[in-house]
Design a protein around this motif. Structure first.
Motif, mmCIF file in Angstrom:
data_model
loop_
_atom_site.group_PDB
_atom_site.id
_atom_site.type_symbol
_atom_site.label_atom_id
_atom_site.label_comp_id
_atom_site.label_asym_id
_atom_site.label_seq_id
_atom_site.Cartn_x
_atom_site.Cartn_y
_atom_site.Cartn_z
ATOM 1 N N TYR A 88 -3.634 -3.973 3.879
ATOM 2 C CA TYR A 88 -2.624 -2.930 3.685
ATOM 3 C C TYR A 88 -1.327 -3.183 4.465
ATOM 4 O O TYR A 88 -0.384 -2.431 4.341
ATOM 5 C CB TYR A 88 -3.196 -1.559 4.067
ATOM 6 N N ARG A 109 1.689 -1.991 2.510
ATOM 7 C CA ARG A 109 1.570 -2.314 1.090
ATOM 8 C C ARG A 109 0.201 -1.865 0.561
ATOM 9 O O ARG A 109 -0.737 -1.667 1.323
ATOM 10 C CB ARG A 109 1.708 -3.814 0.850
ATOM 11 N N THR A 111 -1.482 0.647 -0.472
ATOM 12 C CA THR A 111 -2.321 1.786 -0.086
ATOM 13 C C THR A 111 -2.512 2.746 -1.253
ATOM 14 O O THR A 111 -3.360 3.619 -1.200
ATOM 15 C CB THR A 111 -1.713 2.576 1.079
ATOM 16 N N ASP A 117 3.602 2.846 0.924
ATOM 17 C CA ASP A 117 3.827 1.492 0.408
ATOM 18 C C ASP A 117 5.295 1.087 0.492
ATOM 19 O O ASP A 117 6.186 1.837 0.100
ATOM 20 C CB ASP A 117 3.345 1.385 -1.040
#
Length: 149
Positions: A88, A109, A111, A117
């Motif tokens: 993530y 990123r 999620t 994000d």
């Protein structure tokens, strides 16, 4: 001739509708709370990836090596921020601000939450001579998902 009354077996339609309504209300309340809970769990990955840089910033301050303009390599991290990643977290960037302050920035990123994000979590390590270093957390991730320090 006597008429026998049949005993009712099962549930009436209204009873079943009431149960379905109650389950629907509980699901409507529980689902958003669960989604927030799972997003917080995904964001917590940032804390674990930042821990090495935070510790190294504190050590660098104590050794007098913390300075402005320092980057990942000086903090004992891979020089390429995107090489430090997780499921993530897309990247980790450490930077010296001055002789008493460092920042560690994590780009989030994947999620599944647009409030997280592509956004950054920034740990700021601020040290005071003769005292301890304090870490605060900020960034542009929604505050309800922000990890604790």
């Amino acid at each position: 001739m006597s008429m026998k009354r049949k005993v009712q077996k099962g549930f009436t339609l209204i009873e079943l509708m009431i149960v379905v309504a109650i389950v629907g209300i509980l699901a409507a309340v529980a689902l958003p709370a669960y989604q927030d809970y799972t997003t917080k769990g995904k964001v917590s990955e940032a804390s674990s990836l930042a821990s090495t840089a935070i510790r190294n910033a504190q050590v660098m301050f104590n050794e007098g090596a913390l300075a402005g303009g320092l980057s990942n390599a000086a903090f004992g991290l891979d020089a390429t921020p995107t090489n430090i990643n997780g499921k993530y977290v897309a990247s980790v960037t450490a930077a010296g601000v001055d002789a008493t302050t460092a920042t560690i920035t994590m780009r989030m990123r994947a999620t599944g939450n647009s409030s997280v994000d592509g956004k950054d979590i920034v740990y700021t390590v601020t040290c005071t001579a003769g005292a301890s270093c304090k870490t605060s957390v900020g960034g542009d991730v929604a505050s309800k998902f922000m990890p604790k320090t």
